[in-house]
Design an enzyme around this catalytic site. Structure first.
Site, PDB file in Angstrom:
ATOM      1  N   GLY A 299     -22.218   0.362   9.079  1.00  0.00           N
ATOM      2  CA  GLY A 299     -23.525   0.334  10.230  1.00  0.00           C
ATOM      3  C   GLY A 299     -23.826   2.033  10.307  1.00  0.00           C
TER       4      GLY A 299
ATOM      5  CG  PHE B  25     -27.336  -0.132  16.147  1.00  0.00           C
ATOM      6  CD1 PHE B  25     -28.371  -0.696  15.417  1.00  0.00           C
ATOM      7  CD2 PHE B  25     -27.379   0.055  17.318  1.00  0.00           C
ATOM      8  CE1 PHE B  25     -29.600  -0.784  16.088  1.00  0.00           C
ATOM      9  CE2 PHE B  25     -28.517   0.073  18.164  1.00  0.00           C
ATOM     10  CZ  PHE B  25     -29.538  -0.461  17.204  1.00  0.00           C
TER      11      PHE B  25
ATOM     12  CE1 TYR C 165     -16.257   7.358  25.253  1.00  0.00           C
ATOM     13  CE2 TYR C 165     -15.113   5.667  23.852  1.00  0.00           C
ATOM     14  CZ  TYR C 165     -16.300   6.641  24.118  1.00  0.00           C
ATOM     15  OH  TYR C 165     -17.112   6.594  23.310  1.00  0.00           O
TER      16      TYR C 165
END
Length: 611
Positions: free
Chosen positions: A185, A254, A521
């Site tokens: 992607g 994507f 994160y």
């Protein structure tokens, strides 16, 4: 696609009639998405004129205001509150402005072999095809594209449609000493798909025409899938058979199955369904030494787990073409709730107690106080979360519940499965949440999260358009080291830039959980320098990686290694494992044609002889 129901025998391979013809597509995926930004060309964040209000436009909504986002950006990216009164403009160059290096000539008979293997519309040598297959979507990638810094490019882009075509191409490339880089992607953010070798003819192998679910077995709950299929297409095709893979990373819209396998991806619902390696049963891999295959089965204890030699190898050992994946029934119930905790520590305490109880939600996301404020600031004016987080709620939390509103932490917690199971797990988890001071917001925040969970990269594009940048770093860290790492990273990042008189902002969230740790994160942002180059970003990335390593974290939980993380791999694993990988690479790929200089540092790089 062939679907087998629960009464179909699975003992005969003759039952599995795979596709032999592949319909042609008029438009390929690389032509539908931004070449210098993230995602759909029809979706972007911009300012409305003459008001200057920030808004988001999507394929279904035009100019939906995000009234708090601009003020948040201008306030946070300052030093001591002394910032700009408006946004600067820093537009990207156009495609016409970009100058690509001329393609190299194909060596020997390779060009003739390409024509023999592929139809003309499967081989692309035009500027736009080559330009859109140079980089992934990291900040470094986008900055270079936007300023026209393109030092290398694939010489040709090839779009295979079958395993057999890939197999022939890899063997031809081996004979001709031609580099092959798989391209899924294009969402990778660690440099895993970028051509680095500037001396050899290079093929970018765009896998996205290999996008079929070949069969679904509803008795064994497995599906055989070509790895170029995009996330939404995969789930749509599986849902026709009443099943789901349940893998939903931030890049879901994507990214491809092959990219997930090549980088050891993880999805939002990993707490219930596992990471991509847990879902994968077997796959085919085309290598210079021939095709590697694995048997399908529930489990085997027959020696090494060969699956894990290829998983996470980022195309450096060969090209994965087809995979047999575990699937599960489409959930009967899917419920997502929002909660506010008095602090990040309260939320982590609740998480640890849920993990120890072994009654675990499908998903737990915990935003630290800074990301909680970003979450509220980036919502539309009439969003459900904004309605709940009203002045009355603030007063209740502050004066009745004694919340420090600067430390409030948002959490989204989800439950999927049969309705009775969801109700049971939900009740048990809600009891633990209540004991840790959580204030329930109901399902509206969960609905908003589901609708907006893929939007963060569009904010990054908006910042790049206005002389700012934002990037991420993520790791797996133990519960013991979680808070110390979180505190040091946030403090060190801000201090590093403020000492240079540069604004800086950083937040973090917990996105995946395990019995012995979590994925932490980080999102960090700053202003771009006058030269619009990468130095500020590179300094921040190195700082974050060094702090992660200091606290015993993984160099990556789910983004992979590429070349950006490769310098830390010799510290993350022992030198012995680096040598084992190199020996495997030499055996499977003796001419080093498969995505060279990725995953592990070269000997020259370790000795400081290569940049």
């Amino acid at each position: 696609m062939q679907v087998k129901d629960s009464t179909t025998s699975t003992s005969s391979t003759e039952e599995r009639k795979e596709l032999t013809s592949y319909p042609q597509e008029n438009v390929d995926y690389y032509q539908k998405i931004k070449w210098n930004g993230w995602g759909d060309t029809r979706k972007f964040i911009h300012t409305l004129q003459p008001s200057g209000t920030v808004a988001i436009t999507t394929p279904t909504v035009s100019g939906q205001p995000l009234p708090s986002l601009k003020k948040f950006i201008l306030t946070e990216l300052t030093i001591n509150g002394q910032g700009q009164t408006d946004l600067e403009n820093s537009p990207s160059l156009t495609v016409e402005d970009i100058k690509l290096p001329l393609p190299r000539a194909a060596p020997g008979d390779f060009a003739r072999e390409l024509r023999a293997i592929f139809k003309p519309n499967q081989v692309k040598e035009d500027k736009f095809a080559r330009l859109t297959h140079i980089y992934g979507k990291s900040l470094r990638d986008l900055i270079r594209l936007r300023i026209g810094l393109v030092e290398n490019a694939p010489d040709v882009v090839v779009l295979p449609e079958s395993h057999e075509e890939v197999e022939k191409l890899v063997l031809a490339a081996h004979r001709a000493n031609v580099i092959i880089i798989p391209y899924g992607g294009g969402s990778n953010i660690v440099g895993a798909c970028e051509p680095i070798d500037q001396t050899r003819y290079t093929v970018s192998l765009d896998m996205r025409r290999m996008n079929k679910v070949l069969w679904v077995d509803r008795r064994e709950m497995t599906a055989c899938i070509q790895v170029g299929i995009m996330g939404p297409d995969l789930e749509r095709e599986l849902h026709k058979s009443g099943v789901s893979l349940g893998h939903d990373p931030d890049s879901f819209e994507f990214s491809t199955l092959g990219g997930w396998l090549a980088t050891c991806s993880s999805g939002h619902q990993s707490d219930k369904y596992g990471d991509i390696e847990d879902m994968c049963v077997s796959f085919k891999t085309c290598t210079p030494m021939g095709t590697l295959e694995l048997r399908n089965g529930a489990r085997a204890g027959a020696g090494l787990n060969f699956k894990h030699v290829i998983l996470g190898s980022e195309g450096t050992l060969g090209i994965i073409t087809e995979a047999v994946m575990k699937v599960h029934p489409v959930p009967q119930a899917a419920e997502y709730y929002g909660f506010l905790f008095p602090s990040f520590n309260h939320a982590i305490s609740a998480l640890e107690q849920m993990r120890r109880s072994e009654i675990i939600p499908t998903m737990v996301r915990i935003y630290d106080p800074d990301e909680t404020r970003l979450s509220f600031a980036s919502k539309p004016s009439k969003g459900a979360v904004s309605e709940f987080f009203s002045a009355a709620v603030k007063k209740y939390l502050q004066y009745i519940r004694s919340f420090d509103m600067t430390q409030v932490t948002l959490s989204i917690i989800g439950f999927e499965g049969p309705k009775k199971q969801v109700d049971f797990v939900k009740k048990s988890c809600f009891d633990i949440l209540a004991k840790n001071g959580a204030f329930g917001l109901g399902t509206a925040p969960g609905k908003t999260w589901a609708e907006k969970r893929y939007d963060l990269p569009y904010i990054r594009d908006f910042l790049l358009d206005h002389n700012m940048w934002v990037d991420v770093a993520e790791t797996t860290v133990s519960y013991t080291s979680l808070i110390p790492l979180w505190k040091e990273a946030k403090k060190a990042f801000v201090q590093h830039y403020h000492a240079k008189g540069i604004p800086a902002w950083i937040c973090a969230h917990i996105s995946h959980t395990y019995s012995n740790g979590v994925c932490l994160y980080f999102i960090f942002a700053s202003r771009q320098n006058d030269e619009k180059e990468m130095t500020p970003y590179i300094e921040g990335k190195r700082l974050m990686c060094d702090i992660i390593m200091k606290h015993g974290g993984a160099i990556s939980h789910h983004h992979g290694v590429g070349y950006e993380h490769a310098p830390w791999m010799s510290r993350y694993v022992t030198q012995g494992w680096v040598n084992v990988y190199r020996k495997i690479k030499e055996t499977i790929d003796p001419k080093n044609i498969c995505n060279p200089r990725k995953l592990m540092p070269t000997i020259e790089e370790e000795q400081g002889k290569e940049n």
